[in-house]
Design an enzyme around this catalytic site. Sequence first.
Site, PDB file in Angstrom:
ATOM      1  N   LYS A  19       0.834  -1.204   0.000  1.00  0.00           N
ATOM      2  CA  LYS A  19       0.000   0.000   0.000  1.00  0.00           C
ATOM      3  C   LYS A  19       0.866   1.250   0.000  1.00  0.00           C
ATOM      4  CE  LYS A  19      -3.964  -2.128   0.464  1.00  0.00           C
ATOM      5  NZ  LYS A  19      -4.780  -2.276  -0.706  1.00  0.00           N
ATOM      6  N   CYS A  20       0.286   2.342  -0.458  1.00  0.00           N
ATOM      7  CA  CYS A  20       0.919   3.653  -0.486  1.00  0.00           C
ATOM      8  C   CYS A  20       1.506   3.970   0.876  1.00  0.00           C
ATOM      9  CB  CYS A  20      -0.133   4.685  -0.873  1.00  0.00           C
ATOM     10  SG  CYS A  20       0.464   6.363  -0.955  1.00  0.00           S
ATOM     11  N   PRO A  21       2.736   4.435   0.960  1.00  0.00           N
ATOM     12  CA  PRO A  21       3.623   4.898  -0.104  1.00  0.00           C
ATOM     13  C   PRO A  21       4.671   3.866  -0.531  1.00  0.00           C
ATOM     14  CG  PRO A  21       4.504   5.653   1.968  1.00  0.00           C
ATOM     15  CD  PRO A  21       3.243   4.846   2.280  1.00  0.00           C
ATOM     16  N   ASP A  46      -2.077  -1.528  -5.531  1.00  0.00           N
ATOM     17  CA  ASP A  46      -2.513  -0.335  -4.797  1.00  0.00           C
ATOM     18  C   ASP A  46      -3.278   0.589  -5.742  1.00  0.00           C
ATOM     19  OD1 ASP A  46      -2.841   1.881  -3.195  1.00  0.00           O
ATOM     20  OD2 ASP A  46      -0.709   2.354  -3.046  1.00  0.00           O
TER      21      ASP A  46
END
Length: 82
Positions: A19-21, A46
């Site tokens: 997932k981000c980042p 993502d």
Amino acid sequence: MTVTAASDDAEIYDLRGLKCPLPVMKARKRLSAMAAGSTLWVETTDPLAVIDIPHFCQEDGHALEASERVAAGHRFLIRKKA
């Protein structure tokens, strides 16, 4: 996460499930170890990667040569800046 060679000499960096980042952070680190002009396919699941990866390429001076929607998410072809 794995890195393998693709038939077009671009490596494939599997960042699915992150997932981000993390996809951008890991892509940035991987590209920093590559030769100028090299290409890297980044595969992600993502949903924010469709925003984050193009922005990262623009900010860092890399060329985003392709962006594709695939069954499991997205993949991006990035050419490292010269």
